[in-house]
Structures are given as structure tokens and as C-alpha cells.
Write an enzyme that holds these catalytic residues in place. Structure first.
Site, PDB file in Angstrom:
ATOM      1  N   ASN A  63     -10.145  -0.024   0.874  1.00  0.00           N
ATOM      2  CA  ASN A  63      -8.687   0.016   0.773  1.00  0.00           C
ATOM      3  C   ASN A  63      -8.285  -0.449  -0.634  1.00  0.00           C
ATOM      4  O   ASN A  63      -8.459  -1.613  -0.976  1.00  0.00           O
ATOM      5  CB  ASN A  63      -8.102  -0.908   1.850  1.00  0.00           C
ATOM      6  N   CYS A  91       0.824  -1.225   0.000  1.00  0.00           N
ATOM      7  CA  CYS A  91       0.000   0.000   0.000  1.00  0.00           C
ATOM      8  C   CYS A  91       0.847   1.259   0.000  1.00  0.00           C
ATOM      9  O   CYS A  91       0.332   2.349  -0.241  1.00  0.00           O
ATOM     10  CB  CYS A  91      -0.932   0.011   1.203  1.00  0.00           C
ATOM     11  N   HIS A 128      -2.980   7.016   3.287  1.00  0.00           N
ATOM     12  CA  HIS A 128      -3.472   5.752   2.735  1.00  0.00           C
ATOM     13  C   HIS A 128      -4.798   5.425   3.417  1.00  0.00           C
ATOM     14  O   HIS A 128      -4.952   5.591   4.626  1.00  0.00           O
ATOM     15  CB  HIS A 128      -2.443   4.645   2.991  1.00  0.00           C
TER      16      HIS A 128
HETATM   17  O1  UT7 Z   1      -3.541  -1.488   3.938  1.00  0.00           O
HETATM   18  C1  UT7 Z   1      -2.525  -1.566   4.851  1.00  0.00           C
HETATM   19  C2  UT7 Z   1      -2.593  -2.691   5.794  1.00  0.00           C
HETATM   20  N1  UT7 Z   1      -3.870  -2.916   6.418  1.00  0.00           N
HETATM   21  C3  UT7 Z   1      -4.198  -2.288   7.560  1.00  0.00           C
HETATM   22  O2  UT7 Z   1      -3.541  -1.370   8.001  1.00  0.00           O
HETATM   23  C4  UT7 Z   1      -5.408  -2.816   8.285  1.00  0.00           C
HETATM   24  C5  UT7 Z   1      -5.272  -2.562   9.741  1.00  0.00           C
HETATM   25  N2  UT7 Z   1      -6.292  -3.257  10.545  1.00  0.00           N
HETATM   26  C6  UT7 Z   1      -7.586  -2.891  10.584  1.00  0.00           C
HETATM   27  O3  UT7 Z   1      -8.020  -2.006   9.883  1.00  0.00           O
HETATM   28  C7  UT7 Z   1      -8.458  -3.578  11.608  1.00  0.00           C
HETATM   29  O4  UT7 Z   1      -7.671  -4.360  12.446  1.00  0.00           O
HETATM   30  C8  UT7 Z   1      -9.578  -4.451  10.973  1.00  0.00           C
HETATM   31  C9  UT7 Z   1     -10.650  -3.580  10.354  1.00  0.00           C
HETATM   32  C10 UT7 Z   1      -8.992  -5.363   9.939  1.00  0.00           C
HETATM   33  C11 UT7 Z   1     -10.260  -5.297  12.051  1.00  0.00           C
HETATM   34  O5  UT7 Z   1     -10.771  -4.466  13.078  1.00  0.00           O
HETATM   35  P1  UT7 Z   1     -10.460  -4.791  14.623  1.00  0.00           P
HETATM   36  O6  UT7 Z   1     -11.182  -3.799  15.412  1.00  0.00           O
HETATM   37  O7  UT7 Z   1      -8.964  -4.848  14.756  1.00  0.00           O
HETATM   38  O8  UT7 Z   1     -11.128  -6.185  14.782  1.00  0.00           O
HETATM   39  P2  UT7 Z   1     -10.469  -7.590  15.182  1.00  0.00           P
HETATM   40  O9  UT7 Z   1      -9.640  -8.128  14.070  1.00  0.00           O
HETATM   41  O10 UT7 Z   1      -9.818  -7.448  16.530  1.00  0.00           O
HETATM   42  O11 UT7 Z   1     -11.755  -8.477  15.347  1.00  0.00           O
HETATM   43  C12 UT7 Z   1     -12.738  -8.188  16.320  1.00  0.00           C
HETATM   44  C13 UT7 Z   1     -13.906  -9.135  16.127  1.00  0.00           C
HETATM   45  C14 UT7 Z   1     -13.475 -10.592  15.991  1.00  0.00           C
HETATM   46  O12 UT7 Z   1     -14.444 -11.396  16.660  1.00  0.00           O
HETATM   47  P3  UT7 Z   1     -14.128 -11.997  18.117  1.00  0.00           P
HETATM   48  O13 UT7 Z   1     -12.906 -12.854  17.931  1.00  0.00           O
HETATM   49  O14 UT7 Z   1     -13.885 -10.794  18.983  1.00  0.00           O
HETATM   50  O15 UT7 Z   1     -15.378 -12.726  18.415  1.00  0.00           O
HETATM   51  C15 UT7 Z   1     -13.574 -10.856  14.524  1.00  0.00           C
HETATM   52  O16 UT7 Z   1     -13.842 -12.201  14.218  1.00  0.00           O
HETATM   53  O17 UT7 Z   1     -14.602  -8.824  14.932  1.00  0.00           O
HETATM   54  C16 UT7 Z   1     -14.767 -10.003  14.142  1.00  0.00           C
HETATM   55  N3  UT7 Z   1     -14.822  -9.639  12.739  1.00  0.00           N
HETATM   56  C17 UT7 Z   1     -15.953  -9.314  12.108  1.00  0.00           C
HETATM   57  N4  UT7 Z   1     -17.220  -9.239  12.537  1.00  0.00           N
HETATM   58  C18 UT7 Z   1     -18.153  -8.862  11.647  1.00  0.00           C
HETATM   59  C19 UT7 Z   1     -13.780  -9.543  11.861  1.00  0.00           C
HETATM   60  N5  UT7 Z   1     -14.257  -9.163  10.671  1.00  0.00           N
HETATM   61  C20 UT7 Z   1     -15.595  -9.012  10.793  1.00  0.00           C
HETATM   62  C21 UT7 Z   1     -16.623  -8.630   9.901  1.00  0.00           C
HETATM   63  N6  UT7 Z   1     -17.886  -8.574  10.391  1.00  0.00           N
HETATM   64  N7  UT7 Z   1     -16.397  -8.312   8.610  1.00  0.00           N
END
Ligand code: UT7
Length: 325
Positions: A282, A112, A252
Site C-alpha cells: 500500500n 490514500c 487503490h
Molecule cells: O489504505 C487505506 C486504508 N487501509 C485499509 O483499507 C486496510 C484495511 N484492512 C486490511 O487490509 C486488513 O484488515 C488487514 C490486512 C490490516 C488485517 O487483516 P484482517 O484479516 O482484518 O486481520 P485482523 O486485523 O482481524 O487480525 C487477525 C489476526 C489477529 O490475531 P488474533 O487476535 O486473531 O490472534 C492479529 O493479531 O491476525 C493477527 N495479525 C497478524 N498475524 C501475522 C495481524 N497482523 C499480522 C501479521 N502476521 N503481520
């Protein structure tokens, strides 16, 4: 001799995938996606569209806006993680489609952060006097390398392309400086296991869905917030520019919460930050040139404005670039 962006352009495919589309077949919700990421929609390329097609469309607009003829382009650099084929490179295909075979062309893989890396390479070529007009493109079709059944990644990414003509000028404007970083030790936080030489594309690999992108979002999030802020401050300090002098932050577009944290670290109000993540998600190397292109097109970014780009992505890579528009 300075280098400046003489013309900018962007292109996004027509098909819109809304959050409701993902709700229809996955255990996810518009509320979760909006609150956690800021994304409402993203674009998906048509089956007969390739990365080079998106890149070519964006390039044509950038060349037109630069007011030059395509024959005046002397070098093509395409930042992409999703070229049409491993080889030939997307930039070679784009050069051919633009009808300028013979012009040197290469792809640049910095995830990215690719567009910021590519601008810095173009800047070096222009300042050295090697080339007067460099076509820099960020183009991606990420929907083809994302698992449509993995809710933790498929809701985040979209397709698109942006391009800039970077040209020589003796005027007091253009790219003022950049800072680039990479650390392969974090490579496993965002990677595509198969499709390269590391893993043959066997039926078993496909059954295990290893031909799709793997991401540890939570860990990436923390590093992104830390490093995007640090590299921006590092660059501004080196150039002797105070944060308050920045007219526009073009970050980004990976997550609205990362963008908010970066703006806060730089003491910039959100009305000085270019945000379009709600429309496109993204788009990796395409995200900064699309955001920049929109902000120039609608008149937000004006001649003389100080524009700070900050990016972060697979590699891991991160970087910042400051320019006077
Ligand atoms: O482009 C450059 C590189 N990319 C980035 O910089 C991305 C950086 N990361 C992020 O933007 C965030 O970490 C995400 C948007 C990917 C995820 O958000 P988060 O607040 O960090 O969520 P998480 O991964 O800690 O997941 C929290 C919960 C999990 O459930 P449990 O284990 O707490 O029950 C996930 O399974 O949210 C769940 N989850 C979802 N729930 C509904 C993950 N994806 C989804 C979804 N819908 N699409």
C-alpha cells in the site's frame, strides 16, 4: 474544454523488502501476509531519499511522456501524507527541484484518496481555463511513519510516487466525472497521533511509539468494501455509464481482498482490474498513479478506454473518478 492525462509516470525506490524480511524479526509469516493482503514485496526509500525526490522522479517521467517542456507546467499539486517537512510543502520542494520556482504549488492531504482528490482539483482548474498544464503527483515515504515493530501495519505499507500531467483539450476524451466523500468521524481508525500540533514530540510520546501510524484494520476493511463499491456505483449512475462499459478498474491497492470485493460489486472480471499490490504493498496516494502508469506503459490501457479509479483512505476519505483515456 475537457481535461485529460497527457502524460503519466511513476518511480519506486530500489530497495525491495520481501515478506521473508519481516519473518526474520517479527512473529509473522509470508503465508499470513500473502493470504490476508496479497502483498509479497514492497519498496523502501534510501536514507538520503525524501518524498520530494520520489515525486520529482515520477514528475520528470510524466512530463517527458506528456511531450511538454517542464517550463510549460503552470501548477503543481502533490497529494501526500508524508511530506519531507510539515512545511514547506512537498510540492514547493518538488517545484524547486524541477527548476520551476515561481510556479504555484500546494500539497493536498486526503490520505490514500489523495491522487483522486488532486485529479479532481486539476480538472476544475483546467476546465475553468485558469491553467493549461497541471502537474499532479502522489508521493509517499510511508516506511518512515510506520512502526517497524508493529506487525499489523509494517507489513502493509511501501514507498513510491506517481505523477500525471493534466492538460486542456477540446477532444472527446479525459476526465468525465468524479465523486468525493469524507467523514472525519472515522478519523481514529487510521491516524498518526504525534508529529502534528495535537501532540508534542516528547521522549514519552516516542517511548509510547505515538509517532507511528495507528490503524484499526478490521474496521477499516469493512468500511472500505462498502464505500468503495457505493461511490463507484454512485458515479457511474450519475454519468449514465453501465458497469459493463468500464474497460479498466484502477483501485487503490490496500488489500487484494478489498479489490476482489470491489470488482465483484461492479461485475468486473479480474482481468479488467489493474493489480500490483504484490510488488509494492500500500503506497497510499501513490498507489493509483503507479498502477495506472504501469498499465499504460505495458499497453493494457489504450486510447479510448474507460478507466475507473476508486480510492479509500485516512480521513476517512473515499472517492471515484472516471476518465476516457
Ligand atoms: O489504505 C487505506 C486504508 N487501509 C485499509 O483499507 C486496510 C484495511 N484492512 C486490511 O487490509 C486488513 O484488515 C488487514 C490486512 C490490516 C488485517 O487483516 P484482517 O484479516 O482484518 O486481520 P485482523 O486485523 O482481524 O487480525 C487477525 C489476526 C489477529 O490475531 P488474533 O487476535 O486473531 O490472534 C492479529 O493479531 O491476525 C493477527 N495479525 C497478524 N498475524 C501475522 C495481524 N497482523 C499480522 C501479521 N502476521 N503481520
Amino acid at each position: 474544454m475537457n481535461s485529460y492525462i497527457r502524460g503519466i509516470g511513476y518511480y519506486v525506490p530500489e530497495e525491495v523488502l520481501t515478506n521473508q524480511y519481516f519473518e526474520s524479526y517479527l512473529d509473522t509469516s509470508d503465508e499470513w501476509i500473502t493470504q490476508r493482503t496479497g502483498i509479497k514485496e514492497r519498496r523502501r526509500a534510501a536514507p538520503d531519499e525524501n518524498t520530494s525526490d520520489l515525486g520529482k522522479r515520477a514528475a520528470e517521467i510524466a512530463i517527458k511522456n506528456a511531450g511538454i517542456d517542464v517550463s510549460e507546467v503552470e501548477l503543481i499539486i502533490c497529494a501526500t501524507a508524508t511530506p519531507d517537512t510539515l512545511f514547506p510543502s512537498a510540492s514547493c520542494v518538488i517545484g524547486h527541484k524541477l527548476g520551476i520556482g515561481g510556479v504555484p504549488a500546494f500539497d493536498l492531504a486526503a490520505g490514500c484518496t489523495g491522487f483522486v482528490y488532486a485529479l479532481s482539483v486539476a480538472d476544475a482548474f483546467v476546465r475553468s481555463g485558469a491553467y493549461k498544464n497541471v502537474l499532479v503527483i502522489g508521493a509517499e515515504i510511508l516506511t518512515r511513519i510506520i512502526d517497524p515493530m508493529d506487525r499489523s501495519t509494517c507489513v502493509l505499507f511501501g514507498d513510491g510516487a506517481g505523477a500525471a500531467v493534466v492538460s486542456a483539450t477540446e477532444e472527446d476524451r479525459g476526465i468525465l466525472g468524479f465523486k468525493l466523500h469524507a467523514d472525519g468521524g472515522y478519523g481514529n481508525l487510521l491516524y498518526l497521533p504525534a508529529r502534528g500540533t495535537a501532540m508534542e514530540l516528547t521522549e514519552e510520546v516516542i517511548r509510547k511509539r505515538l509517532h507511528y501510524t495507528k490503524m484499526k484494520g478490521n474496521e477499516l476493511f469493512k468500511i472500505a468494501v462498502r464505500e468503495m463499491g457505493s461511490v463507484a456505483v454512485e458515479l457511474l449512475d450519475e454519468l449514465g455509464v453501465d458497469k459493463s462499459q468500464v474497460d479498466w478498474l484502477v483501485p487503490h491497492q490496500a488489500n487484494i481482498r478489498i479489490i476482489n470485493a470491489l470488482a465483484k460489486r461492479l461485475n468486473l472480471p479480474m482481468d479488467k482490474v489493474v493489480v500490483n499490490i504484490e510488488k509494492y504493498g500500500n503506497t497510499s496516494a501513490a498507489s493509483i498513479p503507479i498502477a495506472l502508469g504501469e498499465a499504460v506503459e505495458d499497453g493494457r490501457i489504450k486510447r479510448g478506454d474507460l478507466v475507473l479509479m476508486v480510492a479509500f483512505g485516512a480521513g476517512l476519505t473515499w472517492g471515484a473518478l472516471l476518465l476516457k483515456w
